[in-house]
Design a protein around this motif. Structure first.
Motif, PDB file in Angstrom:
ATOM      1  N   ASN A   1       3.911   6.891  32.261  1.00 35.67           N
ATOM      2  CA  ASN A   1       3.917   6.317  30.916  1.00 35.67           C
ATOM      3  C   ASN A   1       2.515   5.937  30.440  1.00 35.67           C
ATOM      4  OD1 ASN A   1       3.456   4.241  32.618  1.00 35.67           O
ATOM      5  ND2 ASN A   1       5.061   2.882  31.841  1.00 35.67           N
ATOM      6  N   ALA A   2       1.501   6.511  31.095  1.00 32.13           N
ATOM      7  CA  ALA A   2       0.138   6.165  30.718  1.00 32.13           C
ATOM      8  C   ALA A   2      -0.208   6.703  29.339  1.00 32.13           C
ATOM      9  CB  ALA A   2      -0.855   6.720  31.744  1.00 32.13           C
ATOM     10  N   VAL A   3       0.346   7.868  28.974  1.00 32.77           N
ATOM     11  CA  VAL A   3       0.087   8.473  27.674  1.00 32.77           C
ATOM     12  C   VAL A   3       1.292   8.266  26.795  1.00 32.77           C
ATOM     13  CG1 VAL A   3      -0.467  10.606  26.454  1.00 32.77           C
ATOM     14  CG2 VAL A   3      -1.401  10.188  28.731  1.00 32.77           C
ATOM     15  N   GLN A   4       1.068   7.817  25.591  1.00 34.13           N
ATOM     16  CA  GLN A   4       2.166   7.570  24.667  1.00 34.13           C
ATOM     17  C   GLN A   4       2.821   8.882  24.292  1.00 34.13           C
ATOM     18  OE1 GLN A   4       3.169   4.609  23.861  1.00 34.13           O
ATOM     19  NE2 GLN A   4       4.806   5.240  22.483  1.00 34.13           N
ATOM     20  N   GLU A   5       4.108   8.994  24.503  1.00 30.28           N
ATOM     21  CA  GLU A   5       4.859  10.200  24.157  1.00 30.28           C
ATOM     22  C   GLU A   5       5.673   9.956  22.904  1.00 30.28           C
ATOM     23  OE1 GLU A   5       7.172  11.437  27.400  1.00 30.28           O
ATOM     24  OE2 GLU A   5       5.474  12.005  28.646  1.00 30.28           O
ATOM     25  N   PRO A   6       6.097  11.021  22.227  1.00 31.68           N
ATOM     26  CA  PRO A   6       6.937  10.837  21.045  1.00 31.68           C
ATOM     27  C   PRO A   6       8.229  10.142  21.403  1.00 31.68           C
ATOM     28  CG  PRO A   6       6.106  13.092  21.200  1.00 31.68           C
ATOM     29  CD  PRO A   6       5.766  12.418  22.483  1.00 31.68           C
ATOM     30  N   SER A   7       8.815   9.489  20.414  1.00 32.54           N
ATOM     31  CA  SER A   7      10.084   8.793  20.614  1.00 32.54           C
ATOM     32  C   SER A   7      11.156   9.755  21.066  1.00 32.54           C
ATOM     33  CB  SER A   7      10.513   8.125  19.305  1.00 32.54           C
ATOM     34  OG  SER A   7      11.827   7.661  19.406  1.00 32.54           O
TER      35      SER A   7
ATOM     36  N   TYR B   1      24.810   3.688  36.008  1.00 36.36           N
ATOM     37  CA  TYR B   1      23.386   3.482  36.256  1.00 36.36           C
ATOM     38  C   TYR B   1      22.523   4.579  35.627  1.00 36.36           C
ATOM     39  CZ  TYR B   1      25.086  -0.031  39.474  1.00 36.36           C
ATOM     40  OH  TYR B   1      25.725  -1.123  40.005  1.00 36.36           O
ATOM     41  N   GLU B   2      23.138   5.478  34.864  1.00 39.36           N
ATOM     42  CA  GLU B   2      22.333   6.431  34.105  1.00 39.36           C
ATOM     43  C   GLU B   2      21.662   5.711  32.946  1.00 39.36           C
ATOM     44  OE1 GLU B   2      23.502  10.691  33.687  1.00 39.36           O
ATOM     45  OE2 GLU B   2      25.503   9.913  34.160  1.00 39.36           O
ATOM     46  N   LYS B   3      20.578   6.305  32.454  1.00 36.65           N
ATOM     47  CA  LYS B   3      19.769   5.668  31.421  1.00 36.65           C
ATOM     48  C   LYS B   3      20.324   5.971  30.025  1.00 36.65           C
ATOM     49  CE  LYS B   3      16.871   4.587  34.725  1.00 36.65           C
ATOM     50  NZ  LYS B   3      16.814   3.214  35.268  1.00 36.65           N
ATOM     51  N   LEU B   4      19.943   5.126  29.084  1.00 32.35           N
ATOM     52  CA  LEU B   4      20.300   5.387  27.691  1.00 32.35           C
ATOM     53  C   LEU B   4      19.690   6.706  27.237  1.00 32.35           C
ATOM     54  CD1 LEU B   4      21.551   4.454  25.008  1.00 32.35           C
ATOM     55  CD2 LEU B   4      19.408   3.249  24.529  1.00 32.35           C
ATOM     56  N   ASN B   5      18.532   7.054  27.788  1.00 27.51           N
ATOM     57  CA  ASN B   5      17.901   8.324  27.457  1.00 27.51           C
ATOM     58  C   ASN B   5      18.796   9.511  27.808  1.00 27.51           C
ATOM     59  OD1 ASN B   5      15.471   9.840  26.598  1.00 27.51           O
ATOM     60  ND2 ASN B   5      15.481  10.536  28.707  1.00 27.51           N
TER      61      ASN B   5
ATOM     62  N   SER C   1      19.160   8.709  15.576  1.00 25.53           N
ATOM     63  CA  SER C   1      19.184   7.480  16.361  1.00 25.53           C
ATOM     64  C   SER C   1      20.635   7.091  16.599  1.00 25.53           C
ATOM     65  CB  SER C   1      18.434   6.352  15.653  1.00 25.53           C
ATOM     66  OG  SER C   1      19.016   6.091  14.382  1.00 25.53           O
ATOM     67  N   LEU C   2      20.838   6.243  17.594  1.00 25.42           N
ATOM     68  CA  LEU C   2      22.163   5.737  17.915  1.00 25.42           C
ATOM     69  C   LEU C   2      22.172   4.231  17.692  1.00 25.42           C
ATOM     70  CD1 LEU C   2      22.928   7.716  21.212  1.00 25.42           C
ATOM     71  CD2 LEU C   2      23.604   8.292  18.866  1.00 25.42           C
ATOM     72  N   ILE C   3      23.205   3.777  17.026  1.00 29.07           N
ATOM     73  CA  ILE C   3      23.346   2.353  16.730  1.00 29.07           C
ATOM     74  C   ILE C   3      24.328   1.750  17.721  1.00 29.07           C
ATOM     75  CG2 ILE C   3      23.829   0.644  14.957  1.00 29.07           C
ATOM     76  CD1 ILE C   3      21.529   2.561  14.312  1.00 29.07           C
ATOM     77  N   GLY C   4      23.949   0.639  18.323  1.00 30.02           N
ATOM     78  CA  GLY C   4      24.792  -0.017  19.316  1.00 30.02           C
ATOM     79  C   GLY C   4      25.974  -0.735  18.712  1.00 30.02           C
ATOM     80  N   PRO C   5      26.882  -1.238  19.547  1.00 29.29           N
ATOM     81  CA  PRO C   5      28.092  -1.924  19.075  1.00 29.29           C
ATOM     82  C   PRO C   5      27.790  -3.133  18.191  1.00 29.29           C
ATOM     83  CG  PRO C   5      28.244  -1.434  21.428  1.00 29.29           C
ATOM     84  CD  PRO C   5      26.848  -1.141  21.015  1.00 29.29           C
ATOM     85  N   THR C   6      26.636  -3.751  18.387  1.00 33.57           N
ATOM     86  CA  THR C   6      26.294  -4.925  17.591  1.00 33.57           C
ATOM     87  C   THR C   6      25.619  -4.566  16.274  1.00 33.57           C
ATOM     88  OG1 THR C   6      24.165  -5.117  18.743  1.00 33.57           O
ATOM     89  CG2 THR C   6      26.040  -6.351  19.655  1.00 33.57           C
TER      90      THR C   6
ATOM     91  N   ILE D   1      22.711  -2.951  16.009  1.00 37.45           N
ATOM     92  CA  ILE D   1      21.249  -2.966  16.143  1.00 37.45           C
ATOM     93  C   ILE D   1      20.771  -1.651  16.757  1.00 37.45           C
ATOM     94  CG2 ILE D   1      19.287  -4.142  17.207  1.00 37.45           C
ATOM     95  CD1 ILE D   1      20.930  -6.681  17.234  1.00 37.45           C
ATOM     96  N   LYS D   2      19.675  -1.112  16.222  1.00 40.82           N
ATOM     97  CA  LYS D   2      19.096   0.105  16.772  1.00 40.82           C
ATOM     98  C   LYS D   2      18.462  -0.188  18.127  1.00 40.82           C
ATOM     99  CE  LYS D   2      17.909   2.824  12.670  1.00 40.82           C
ATOM    100  NZ  LYS D   2      16.799   3.479  11.952  1.00 40.82           N
ATOM    101  N   PHE D   3      18.546   0.806  19.006  1.00 41.56           N
ATOM    102  CA  PHE D   3      17.906   0.665  20.316  1.00 41.56           C
ATOM    103  C   PHE D   3      16.408   0.897  20.173  1.00 41.56           C
ATOM    104  CE2 PHE D   3      22.257   2.069  21.364  1.00 41.56           C
ATOM    105  CZ  PHE D   3      22.636   0.994  22.148  1.00 41.56           C
ATOM    106  N   SER D   4      15.648   0.135  20.929  1.00 41.43           N
ATOM    107  CA  SER D   4      14.191   0.274  20.903  1.00 41.43           C
ATOM    108  C   SER D   4      13.744   1.302  21.927  1.00 41.43           C
ATOM    109  CB  SER D   4      13.532  -1.080  21.208  1.00 41.43           C
ATOM    110  OG  SER D   4      13.806  -1.467  22.546  1.00 41.43           O
ATOM    111  N   GLU D   5      12.458   1.629  21.910  1.00 44.71           N
ATOM    112  CA  GLU D   5      11.912   2.585  22.871  1.00 44.71           C
ATOM    113  C   GLU D   5      12.003   2.043  24.294  1.00 44.71           C
ATOM    114  OE1 GLU D   5      10.529   6.365  23.505  1.00 44.71           O
ATOM    115  OE2 GLU D   5      11.045   5.410  21.584  1.00 44.71           O
ATOM    116  N   ASP D   6      11.885   0.729  24.435  1.00 41.76           N
ATOM    117  CA  ASP D   6      11.999   0.117  25.762  1.00 41.76           C
ATOM    118  C   ASP D   6      13.412   0.240  26.326  1.00 41.76           C
ATOM    119  OD1 ASP D   6       9.354  -0.612  25.673  1.00 41.76           O
ATOM    120  OD2 ASP D   6       9.762  -2.622  24.876  1.00 41.76           O
TER     121      ASP D   6
END
Length: 431
Positions: A33-39, A354-358, A376-381, A383-388
């Motif tokens: 993750n040293a280089v910023q990649e596209p979303s 244990y799989e990732k949101l990605n 993008s995918l919107i969560g149950p609440t 709210i949009k998911f962030s890159e983190d």
């Protein structure tokens, strides 16, 4: 090259890569993750999940799909589900009437029962693939028997290496580890002391041999391929080694590598793709395969929850509530993710908790039309998911055991009326 040799060749390359990476021969490492990649939502995933090939559709199903898509193109999106369901229902009625007229009344009744099962059990279980063995999609229990059958079929041509896999796949983990450790000592002794006769002989009634080797599946086959033959000395069974008895094109060092690289065959979780209408997506029952605990324990858990409701008036600390929440989610092994599209359809897939949101984003990317690059995918609440959030597991995000995510198209071109690929529209479950 046989499947068995390909398996060990791949494992050997992976081990060599790890060794080089650890030894520094590949140069100085860097963080991924040293280089910023596209979303994730902005880049097209090339190696996304690829749905397995399905059987050829019947002419009736193709005609129904063509009629449905033609009707949909003339309707607004709000009418999509109603018209599609009506068309499918009409086609189903006509097919059943034809079956009854042709004397297939009983068969039509069976088809109706299967339709009811699909409606009541949208998610019927957890299924896996194992490309080394075959292209089948089966539950874990069925794979266990199929893998064992496959490995024993390979013994005739690749005895030594296949025996290593049988030890790992057909025995309990602890038993397999003890067996491999003992077999390694036998082979290392032959390599390090080639002229000492005491290492050429194994007494089969020896306590350690009986406990750790003799009754472990694949162990005796491995020793025979390594050059040991069973003979009797003074009415007692022994295994005697001779280099001439070794399997062709196999040496002692290769046997050690086989023991080191053999491991249980990996089962790949199948997404079990379903495309649902809104009325079907309201059902959220999960089969027993999704739980870590047994059916009896599930009933006990439900009883405890009922008792907890009765004690709801009791004030609880934040730590107490977090522990209860942790216990609730910890009982699930798999999760169902349903993605709701603006046209009303739901895309459903099965994931490990244990799989990732990605991984969910990649799954959706593989199922939508190619002209939709940004979503993008919107969560149950809401709210949009962030890159983190992309590197967080479904368990950490509490997107288990079944969750509905809202699909939001953020691409500049919104010309596509249908978000899912045409071949997936044909998977819509019958009403």
């Amino acid at each position: 090259m046989s499947k068995i040799k390909k398996f060990f060749s791949k494992k050997k390359e992976e081990a060599k890569f790890r060794l080089n990476a650890g030894g520094g021969s590949l140069g100085q490492g860097r963080k991924l993750n040293a280089v910023q990649e596209p979303s994730t939502s902005q880049k097209k995933v090339k190696d996304a999940y690829v749905p397995p090939k399905r059987k050829e559709l019947s002419s009736e199903a193709k005609a129904a799909a063509a009629a449905a898509l033609a009707r949909v193109e003339k309707k607004d999106k709000k009418e999509f589900n109603t018209s599609l369901a009506a068309i499918r229902a009409q086609v189903k009625r006509e097919l059943e009437e034809e079956k009854i007229r042709s004397g297939g009344q009983q068969k039509a009744s069976d088809e109706c029962k299967r339709g009811e099962e699909r409606e009541n059990w949208v998610c019927k279980g957890v299924f896996f693939r194992c490309t080394l063995v075959s292209g089948d999609i089966l539950p874990r229990k069925e794979w266990k028997a199929k893998i064992k059958e496959f490995l024993y079929q390979q013994l005739e041509n690749e005895t030594a290496l296949t025996a290593c896999l049988i030890i790992q796949n057909c025995n309990a983990k602890e038993k397999a580890e003890q067996c491999v450790e003992t077999l390694r000592k036998y082979i290392e002794n032959l390599i390090n002391h080639p002229d000492e006769e005491k290492y050429h002989k194994i007494r089969m009634n020896n306590k350690i041999f009986c406990e750790k080797v003799r009754y472990i599946e694949g162990a005796l086959e491995f020793l025979r391929a390594a050059g040991f033959q069973e003979i009797e000395i003074d009415n007692e069974p022994f295994l005697i080694w001779a280099s001439d008895n070794m399997e062709k094109e196999i040496d002692l060092n290769t046997l050690l590598e086989g023991l080191d690289n053999a491991e249980p065959l990996t089962l790949e979780l199948d997404r079990n793709i379903q495309v649902l209408l809104p009325s079907q997506a309201r059902r959220s029952e999960l089969p027993a395969d999704f739980y870590r605990i047994s059916a009896e324990e599930i009933k006990r858990e439900q009883q405890l929850r009922t008792e907890a409701l009765e004690n709801a008036q009791i004030l609880k600390t934040k730590a107490m509530r977090e522990r209860e929440e942790q216990r609730f989610y910890a009982k699930y092994r798999f999760a169902v993710s349903r993605i709701k599209f603006p046209d009303g359809l739901y895309l459903q897939g099965t994931f490990n908790v244990y799989e990732k949101l990605n991984d969910v984003y990649e799954f959706v990317q593989s199922c939508i039309n190619d002209d939709i690059f940004d979503f993008s995918l919107i969560g149950p609440t809401g709210i949009k998911f962030s890159e983190d959030d992309m590197d967080k597991s479904l368990f950490d995000l509490r997107l288990i055991p079944n969750t509905i995510l809202i699909f939001q198209d953020e691409s500049e071109s919104k010309s596509s009326q249908h978000f899912l690929k045409d071949e997936l529209l044909l998977l819509i479950q019958e009403m």
